[in-house]
Design an enzyme around this catalytic site. Structure first.
Site, PDB file in Angstrom:
ATOM      1  N   GLY A   1      -5.085   5.201  -5.479  1.00 22.66           N
ATOM      2  CA  GLY A   1      -3.837   4.467  -5.364  1.00 22.66           C
ATOM      3  C   GLY A   1      -3.827   3.318  -4.395  1.00 22.66           C
ATOM      4  O   GLY A   1      -2.806   2.638  -4.264  1.00 22.66           O
ATOM      5  N   TYR A   2      -4.941   3.054  -3.696  1.00 19.72           N
ATOM      6  CA  TYR A   2      -4.922   2.015  -2.662  1.00 19.72           C
ATOM      7  C   TYR A   2      -4.614   0.644  -3.244  1.00 19.72           C
ATOM      8  O   TYR A   2      -3.667  -0.033  -2.829  1.00 19.72           O
ATOM      9  CB  TYR A   2      -6.255   1.994  -1.910  1.00 19.72           C
ATOM     10  CG  TYR A   2      -6.225   1.108  -0.684  1.00 19.72           C
ATOM     11  CD1 TYR A   2      -5.608   1.547   0.488  1.00 19.72           C
ATOM     12  CD2 TYR A   2      -6.798  -0.155  -0.696  1.00 19.72           C
ATOM     13  CE1 TYR A   2      -5.565   0.735   1.612  1.00 19.72           C
ATOM     14  CE2 TYR A   2      -6.761  -0.974   0.416  1.00 19.72           C
ATOM     15  CZ  TYR A   2      -6.140  -0.525   1.575  1.00 19.72           C
ATOM     16  OH  TYR A   2      -6.085  -1.329   2.691  1.00 19.72           O
ATOM     17  N   SER A   3      -5.410   0.220  -4.212  1.00 16.83           N
ATOM     18  CA  SER A   3      -5.173  -1.087  -4.828  1.00 16.83           C
ATOM     19  C   SER A   3      -3.829  -1.125  -5.551  1.00 16.83           C
ATOM     20  O   SER A   3      -3.136  -2.145  -5.548  1.00 16.83           O
ATOM     21  CB  SER A   3      -6.302  -1.430  -5.809  1.00 16.83           C
ATOM     22  OG  SER A   3      -7.522  -1.633  -5.121  1.00 16.83           O
TER      23      SER A   3
ATOM     24  N   SER B   1      -1.104   0.314  -4.673  1.00 12.31           N
ATOM     25  CA  SER B   1      -0.039   0.103  -3.693  1.00 12.31           C
ATOM     26  C   SER B   1       0.028  -1.358  -3.254  1.00 12.31           C
ATOM     27  O   SER B   1       1.120  -1.908  -3.066  1.00 12.31           O
ATOM     28  CB  SER B   1      -0.249   1.014  -2.479  1.00 12.31           C
ATOM     29  OG  SER B   1      -1.383   0.629  -1.718  1.00 12.31           O
TER      30      SER B   1
END
Length: 248
Positions: free
Chosen positions: A178-180, A182
């Site tokens: 989910g980092y990218s 977000s």
């Protein structure tokens, strides 16, 4: 042809002059102007809170831990206030918003700086579970959106500004999870909000900062997590990748 070249050069020169003048602009009369910053335990949020505090702004710094709050207060002026904030908890967000409303005392909020990152597991996408996505999206996207929405009335009152700090490495889809998601989500949210808030005199900006070293990345911890996720996969998924893949 010569006239066209002169016009182009004049336009470029005018643009350069405009940017030089704009970059020299500074906020005047900072006394009484309140700025709320998230993610102030360490890194950019911590540094910004100290920098604005020294320049006379009324800083309200949100920290994820009581230790972070204490350390920040110990090296700042008495005017700097801290609040413990868990962006994945709506009740915690509501308490922080109530404090900001109390501190601003009807003046409104001059600035909101959003700077927070949830825990982001690093692994191929089909090794992850939904809770791995929630661990980062609930904080770095949904949490920041929620606190922004709840502070908008105060920002409108002061005709303030929203500044969203977004790590540029999050805009590159080089790893699953989910980092990218977000970071791209905050870009879209910011761009939409900027258009809508112009009517109220509220400015919305994005700062895509670079690869600052805020802490030591422990490769051993990352490796242990990867192997833990590998061992929890179904036999079908492990077979589709093969032992060679996970080792390399």
């Amino acid at each position: 042809s010569d006239s066209l070249h002169i016009a182009i050069l004049a336009s470029i020169f005018s643009l350069i002059i405009y940017w030089l003048i704009r970059d020299r602009c500074r906020v005047r009369n900072v006394s009484g102007k309140h700025v709320f910053i998230t993610g102030c335990d360490t890194g950019l949020g911590n540094s910004l809170a100290k920098w604005l505090d020294k320049r006379g702004f009324c800083v309200i710094a949100a920290c994820a831990t009581e230790k972070g709050s204490q350390e920040l207060r110990s090296c700042s002026s008495l005017s700097l206030k801290t609040v413990n904030l868990n962006l994945a908890d709506s009740n915690s967000i509501a308490r922080a918003v109530a404090l900001v409303a109390e501190e601003t005392a009807g003046k409104g909020l001059y600035g909101l700086v959003s700077n927070a990152e949830g825990t982001a597991p690093v692994a191929p996408t089909d090794w992850l579970r939904m809770e791995d996505f929630h661990s980062v999206l609930d904080v770095s996207l949904l949490g920041l959106i929620e606190i922004t929405l709840k502070l908008l009335p105060l920002l409108k009152k002061a005709e303030g500004r929203v500044v969203n700090l977004i790590n540029a490495k999050g805009l590159m889809a080089f790893v699953g999870g989910g980092y990218s998601l977000s970071k791209w989500g905050m870009e879209a949210f910011s761009d939409t909000l900027r258009i809508e808030m112009q009517h109220f005199g509220v400015k919305v900006s994005i700062v895509e900062h670079g690869f600052f070293k805020a802490g030591v990345v422990n490769s051993d911890i990352m490796e242990k997590y990867l192997f833990r996720r590998w061992n929890s996969l179904t036999a079908e998924t492990r077979n589709s990748y093969g032992e060679k893949y996970v080792v390399e």
